[in-house]
Design an enzyme around this catalytic site. Structure first.
Site, PDB file in Angstrom:
ATOM      1  N   ASP A  48      -4.929 -46.225  38.033  1.00 50.63           N
ATOM      2  CA  ASP A  48      -5.604 -45.158  38.779  1.00 50.63           C
ATOM      3  C   ASP A  48      -5.346 -43.854  38.023  1.00 50.63           C
ATOM      4  OD1 ASP A  48      -6.413 -43.158  40.506  1.00 50.63           O
ATOM      5  OD2 ASP A  48      -5.529 -44.081  42.291  1.00 50.63           O
ATOM      6  N   GLU A  87       5.799 -40.929  44.593  1.00 46.03           N
ATOM      7  CA  GLU A  87       4.418 -41.253  44.961  1.00 46.03           C
ATOM      8  C   GLU A  87       4.520 -42.100  46.222  1.00 46.03           C
ATOM      9  OE1 GLU A  87       1.835 -43.131  46.008  1.00 46.03           O
ATOM     10  OE2 GLU A  87       1.194 -44.138  44.173  1.00 46.03           O
ATOM     11  N   GLU A 110       2.627 -47.269  55.788  1.00 41.69           N
ATOM     12  CA  GLU A 110       3.811 -47.761  55.075  1.00 41.69           C
ATOM     13  C   GLU A 110       5.054 -46.929  55.375  1.00 41.69           C
ATOM     14  OE1 GLU A 110       3.333 -48.379  50.893  1.00 41.69           O
ATOM     15  OE2 GLU A 110       1.520 -49.586  51.131  1.00 41.69           O
ATOM     16  N   HIS A 138      -7.268 -45.489  43.952  1.00 43.62           N
ATOM     17  CA  HIS A 138      -6.977 -46.796  44.547  1.00 43.62           C
ATOM     18  C   HIS A 138      -6.758 -46.699  46.054  1.00 43.62           C
ATOM     19  CE1 HIS A 138      -2.769 -45.455  44.389  1.00 43.62           C
ATOM     20  NE2 HIS A 138      -2.488 -46.439  45.222  1.00 43.62           N
TER      21      HIS A 138
END
Length: 422
Positions: free
Chosen positions: A88, A180, A189, A366
């Site tokens: 990406d 990230e 998440e 992505h």
């Protein structure tokens, strides 16, 4: 353990991970995953009950590692997910540009990379002149990251720590945190919590966090092609009326959030700011549940098929306010209670901050966009109002899952859509 005076370079596996052969339901046991912190008294007879209790509390991790966490970390041991992220270019090149743009804050300084994966961001920081980089990852990908570090002759600068941020030990303050951490729909998440933990454990006052802030947006969308492909297809299948399949097809296609790419042409209105995240001041409890009310006015006549969510992150300089003592810095964006009349937050001056955007009008990433589709579209006219509220909350079953409760109304009709992002 790895202080400036006595740290050891290279890969470091936590003691309990060296003995981690026990599995529970195909996943490592909670007992083996959790590393107790603190020091045990050698002379317990000379320690009071109160002191013993305090020591016990100090040894407990801030958050327990669940079997769901273990499964989550295990998923990141697969090379495919890292290949997708590194390829990406919008993501990876923006991070590299942000590191080089902030080189004056990184050169000669100590950095921690939260969720380092293959170690590429840690290597960028080392290339920018960092004195030392702690590359932390609970996934077994940390083993490969350490090999990558050695292959690039950076073992004298990058220390790979295999374990959770909540459990590993770094015996010095750090100048920079890079991570990230963003998931689909920004908060899926729940990795931001680990960045907050790293900030509160190690970041120096006035230190740098990259990215520094993030903003989640939503907007109503029309997507007739997607609906036609998934639902209208059943009206005529090789000349056979299979419309009886449509209710099941709607449930299967649209029950859960969909991660896919749309364009600006699919968006019916200006976006609404759902949540602004200041990485210097946000607290973990704020992520448990986020609620916002929205009111849109359609810019065209079209079928309304659902809502899309996307996010921006910004890379700006260090905070000017203290971070480790929980005194929040000045908030530069509107609060969640006053979402700027549904308008998109103005981006920072490009000379001052880099922006990584996952918006439909920007280059694809992505992350794509996350769409909540209705089972049946709503026909809206130009200037027709679409209003309601959305609640995003961590699942009680698994905090890394996201519950989505959406209430919306338009044209005199009201609806409720609930889904779970797993």
């Amino acid at each position: 353990m790895y202080s400036g005076m006595g740290y050891t370079n290279g890969y470091h596996q936590q003691p309990q991970q060296q003995q981690q052969q026990e599995r529970v339901g195909g996943m490592m046991s909670h007992r083996d995953r959790v590393r107790r912190r603190g020091r045990k008294s050698r002379d317990s007879n000379r320690v009071s009950e109160q002191e013993q209790e305090q020591q016990q509390n100090e040894r407990k991790p801030a958050t327990a590692c669940t079997d769901f966490d273990v499964a989550y970390f295990h998923s990141y041991a697969h090379v495919g997910i890292h290949e997708e992220m590194i390829k990406d270019r919008a993501r990876t090149e923006t991070y590299r540009a942000a590191i080089m743009q902030n080189q004056s804050f990184i050169e000669g300084k100590v950095v921690v990379d939260v969720g380092c994966g293959t170690g590429i961001l840690s290597i960028f920081c080392a290339q920018a002149g960092a004195k030392r980089v702690y590359a932390v990852d609970a996934s077994d990908i940390a083993v490969q990251a350490n090999e990558v570090v050695k292959a690039n002759n950076l073992s004298d600068k990058i220390i790979v720590l295999h374990g959770r941020v909540e459990d590993v030990e770094i015996d010095e303050e750090v100048d920079v945190i890079i991570s990230e951490w963003m998931g689909y729909m920004l908060l899926y998440e729940s990795m931001l919590g680990s960045v907050i933990t790293a900030r509160d454990r190690w970041l120096k006052r006035g230190g740098l966090i990259l990215p520094s802030n993030a903003t989640l947006y939503m907007a109503p969308v029309t997507h007739p092609d997607r609906y036609s492909e998934s639902i209208d297809f059943w009206r005529n299948v090789y000349g056979i009326d299979m419309s009886a399949m449509m209710p099941l097809a709607k449930q299967c296609a649209f029950e859960e959030p969909c991660v896919e790419t749309i364009t600006g042409e699919n968006v019916l209105t200006w976006p609404h700011m759902v949540k602004h995240v200041d990485c210097y001041s946000i607290q973990i409890h704020e992520l448990e549940s986020i609620k916002t009310a929205f009111k849109f006015k359609s810019m065209m006549r079209a079928p309304l098929h659902g809502f899309a969510f996307w996010f921006d992150v910004e890379f700006s300089g260090p905070a000017t306010s203290p971070t480790n003592n929980h005194v929040p810095p000045v908030v530069i964006a509107a609060s969640n209670n006053h979402p700027m009349d549904g308008q998109k937050k103005k981006r920072a001056n490009p000379n001052e901050a880099l922006v990584l955007s996952t918006a439909p009008e920007d280059p694809p990433t992505h992350w794509q966009q996350t769409l909540i589709y209705f089972y049946d579209p709503i026909e809206v006219e130009q200037d027709q109002v679409i209003e309601g509220s959305v609640v995003l909350s961590q699942s009680k079953e698994n905090a890394r899952f996201m519950n989505i409760h959406l209430e919306y109304a338009s044209g005199g009709r009201s609806f409720v859509k609930e889904s779970v992002m797993r």
